[in-house]
Scaffold this motif. Sequence first.
Motif, PDB file in Angstrom:
ATOM      1  N   ARG A  49       0.826  -1.223   0.000  1.00  0.00           N
ATOM      2  CA  ARG A  49       0.000   0.000   0.000  1.00  0.00           C
ATOM      3  C   ARG A  49       0.853   1.261   0.000  1.00  0.00           C
ATOM      4  N   GLY A  50       2.158   1.085   0.172  1.00  0.00           N
ATOM      5  CA  GLY A  50       3.063   2.239   0.214  1.00  0.00           C
ATOM      6  C   GLY A  50       3.038   2.953   1.552  1.00  0.00           C
ATOM      7  N   ASN A  51       2.640   2.237   2.609  1.00  0.00           N
ATOM      8  CA  ASN A  51       2.576   2.831   3.944  1.00  0.00           C
ATOM      9  C   ASN A  51       3.951   3.369   4.397  1.00  0.00           C
ATOM     10  N   ASN A  52       3.965   4.651   4.728  1.00  0.00           N
ATOM     11  CA  ASN A  52       5.240   5.312   5.010  1.00  0.00           C
ATOM     12  C   ASN A  52       5.994   4.757   6.201  1.00  0.00           C
ATOM     13  N   SER A  53       5.256   4.489   7.312  1.00  0.00           N
ATOM     14  CA  SER A  53       5.992   4.007   8.493  1.00  0.00           C
ATOM     15  C   SER A  53       6.537   2.595   8.241  1.00  0.00           C
ATOM     16  N   THR A  54       5.850   1.825   7.395  1.00  0.00           N
ATOM     17  CA  THR A  54       6.376   0.481   7.071  1.00  0.00           C
ATOM     18  C   THR A  54       7.627   0.617   6.199  1.00  0.00           C
ATOM     19  N   ILE A  55       7.579   1.551   5.259  1.00  0.00           N
ATOM     20  CA  ILE A  55       8.756   1.770   4.401  1.00  0.00           C
ATOM     21  C   ILE A  55       9.970   2.126   5.272  1.00  0.00           C
ATOM     22  N   LYS A  56       9.716   2.938   6.319  1.00  0.00           N
ATOM     23  CA  LYS A  56      10.824   3.349   7.212  1.00  0.00           C
ATOM     24  C   LYS A  56      11.408   2.162   7.986  1.00  0.00           C
ATOM     25  N   MET A  57      10.586   1.104   8.157  1.00  0.00           N
ATOM     26  CA  MET A  57      11.083  -0.067   8.896  1.00  0.00           C
ATOM     27  C   MET A  57      12.167  -0.811   8.112  1.00  0.00           C
ATOM     28  N   ILE A  58      12.236  -0.557   6.805  1.00  0.00           N
ATOM     29  CA  ILE A  58      13.284  -1.201   6.001  1.00  0.00           C
ATOM     30  C   ILE A  58      14.551  -0.373   6.186  1.00  0.00           C
ATOM     31  N   ASP A  59      15.275  -0.679   7.268  1.00  0.00           N
ATOM     32  CA  ASP A  59      16.370   0.181   7.688  1.00  0.00           C
ATOM     33  C   ASP A  59      17.732  -0.393   7.317  1.00  0.00           C
ATOM     34  N   VAL A  60      17.780  -1.182   6.226  1.00  0.00           N
ATOM     35  CA  VAL A  60      19.056  -1.830   5.875  1.00  0.00           C
ATOM     36  C   VAL A  60      20.080  -0.828   5.330  1.00  0.00           C
ATOM     37  N   VAL A  61      21.363  -1.120   5.561  1.00  0.00           N
ATOM     38  CA  VAL A  61      22.443  -0.275   5.015  1.00  0.00           C
ATOM     39  C   VAL A  61      23.512  -1.192   4.407  1.00  0.00           C
ATOM     40  N   ASP A  62      24.340  -0.614   3.542  1.00  0.00           N
ATOM     41  CA  ASP A  62      25.342  -1.416   2.830  1.00  0.00           C
ATOM     42  C   ASP A  62      26.288  -2.183   3.770  1.00  0.00           C
ATOM     43  N   GLU A  63      26.699  -1.523   4.884  1.00  0.00           N
ATOM     44  CA  GLU A  63      27.656  -2.193   5.795  1.00  0.00           C
ATOM     45  C   GLU A  63      27.100  -3.507   6.357  1.00  0.00           C
ATOM     46  N   GLU A  64      25.806  -3.673   6.259  1.00  0.00           N
ATOM     47  CA  GLU A  64      25.207  -4.878   6.825  1.00  0.00           C
ATOM     48  C   GLU A  64      25.308  -6.080   5.879  1.00  0.00           C
ATOM     49  N   LYS A  65      25.694  -5.855   4.643  1.00  0.00           N
ATOM     50  CA  LYS A  65      25.634  -6.909   3.632  1.00  0.00           C
ATOM     51  C   LYS A  65      26.208  -8.226   4.108  1.00  0.00           C
ATOM     52  N   PRO A  66      25.665  -9.407   3.803  1.00  0.00           N
ATOM     53  CA  PRO A  66      24.424  -9.598   3.067  1.00  0.00           C
ATOM     54  C   PRO A  66      23.189  -9.208   3.884  1.00  0.00           C
ATOM     55  N   ARG A  67      22.333  -8.415   3.254  1.00  0.00           N
ATOM     56  CA  ARG A  67      21.139  -7.908   3.937  1.00  0.00           C
ATOM     57  C   ARG A  67      19.951  -8.843   3.687  1.00  0.00           C
ATOM     58  N   VAL A  68      19.198  -9.102   4.756  1.00  0.00           N
ATOM     59  CA  VAL A  68      18.003  -9.951   4.620  1.00  0.00           C
ATOM     60  C   VAL A  68      16.797  -9.155   5.103  1.00  0.00           C
ATOM     61  N   ILE A  69      15.780  -9.053   4.270  1.00  0.00           N
ATOM     62  CA  ILE A  69      14.532  -8.404   4.689  1.00  0.00           C
ATOM     63  C   ILE A  69      13.494  -9.499   4.872  1.00  0.00           C
ATOM     64  N   GLN A  70      12.848  -9.499   6.039  1.00  0.00           N
ATOM     65  CA  GLN A  70      11.808 -10.515   6.269  1.00  0.00           C
ATOM     66  C   GLN A  70      10.425  -9.910   6.046  1.00  0.00           C
ATOM     67  N   LEU A  71       9.615 -10.601   5.258  1.00  0.00           N
ATOM     68  CA  LEU A  71       8.247 -10.151   4.992  1.00  0.00           C
ATOM     69  C   LEU A  71       7.252 -11.123   5.602  1.00  0.00           C
ATOM     70  N   PHE A  72       6.118 -10.587   6.051  1.00  0.00           N
ATOM     71  CA  PHE A  72       5.007 -11.478   6.402  1.00  0.00           C
ATOM     72  C   PHE A  72       3.771 -11.036   5.637  1.00  0.00           C
ATOM     73  N   GLY A  73       2.913 -12.003   5.361  1.00  0.00           N
ATOM     74  CA  GLY A  73       1.693 -11.700   4.616  1.00  0.00           C
ATOM     75  C   GLY A  73       1.109 -13.005   4.113  1.00  0.00           C
ATOM     76  N   GLN A  74      -0.035 -12.928   3.480  1.00  0.00           N
ATOM     77  CA  GLN A  74      -0.666 -14.133   2.931  1.00  0.00           C
ATOM     78  C   GLN A  74      -1.161 -13.908   1.515  1.00  0.00           C
TER      79      GLN A  74
END
Length: 317
Positions: A49-74
């Motif tokens: 939906r493009g929810n702004n606060s959810t977008i902000k939760m994706i707080d990955v940065v290059d120094e973290e590589k390999p970066r993993v984003i976990q999603l939940f949904g159905q």
Amino acid sequence: MESKFLQLKSDTILAPMAGVTDIAFRLLAKEYGAGLTVTEMISANALARGNNSTIKMIDVVDEEKPRVIQLFGQNISNLTKAAQYCEDKCEIIDLNFGCPASKIIRQGSGSALLERPQQIGRIVKTLSSTVNVPITCKIRLGIRKSKINAIEIAKVCEQNGAQMIAIHARTQKQGYTGKADWDWIKEVKQNVSIPVAGNGDVRTVKDYIRMKEETGCDYVMIGRGAMGNPYLFKQINDYVNTGKYEERTPQQKIKDFFKYLGYAKKHNINLTHIKFHAQAFTKGIPGSSKFRNKLMRSKKLEEVSMLMKEFEKQVKE
Ligand SMILES: Cc1cc2nc3c(=O)[nH]c(=O)nc-3n(C[C@H](O)[C@H](O)[C@H](O)COP(=O)(O)O)c2cc1C
């Protein structure tokens, strides 16, 4: 099937933990040698939906590589949109099929999907064929002890393109209580060809060794054992590489908090998270309960830092 899962520097993984594994904590865990770190779970519906606060939760940065984003949904269409949004921000997308929280289950996500292996298959297949990064899955044993279906779920994930499976060896009904049943990690490992990460109740180097020996898992995922104690990753790696490791003193634990605080300031982590970590890093240190009472009342970052410095002096004396 040859797994496209990445080669990691260490076979340890920091488990995703909502409200805990912010970017600052993940960077500290990486600094101490965690092979992989994972964001907290992020809602695919909200992201789609493009929810702004959810977008902000994706707080990955290059120094973290390999970066993993976990999603939940159905919902497959929302999960696809969300995964497409994430794919150029990370090296792996992990799918949450294990969360036991009622608000997640109510929407048919997380561990509710363990009752719908076919839907899990459709989700994993669609995402694996749509996005350019490997898809991994985090599962539990099943809904309840009389209905364990982890092997079936793991096979469905593998057959539909998952590149790694992390299994938290508890049922949905167990939540976070009772003992994790590692026998099932062994069973899952024996029934799939992709790498398996064992998860549940690893708090010490000894636990790590025992989990590897007893289950044959490829990776060990650590959650609560790393809270306030990311140095555990270094202890494990030191043990693996040299056969010995050092204990962490209370003073060193406080230094570790200040390292966390440094990352937290740089990445604008909110005060609630910082206070949570301040508590976690001082847990068990004599005199810390008084400190924690003051900490809970603090309203500013500077105050937290000052209280911790005071406490540090007291611990040194
Ligand atoms: C506070 C907290 C938050 C959690 N949030 C998530 C999450 O966002 N995604 C997820 O897959 N698991 C989550 N978990 C589960 C952990 O990743 C892990 O599976 C569980 O804590 C068992 O491992 P442990 O015994 O090493 O803690 C969470 C656990 C805790 C304690």
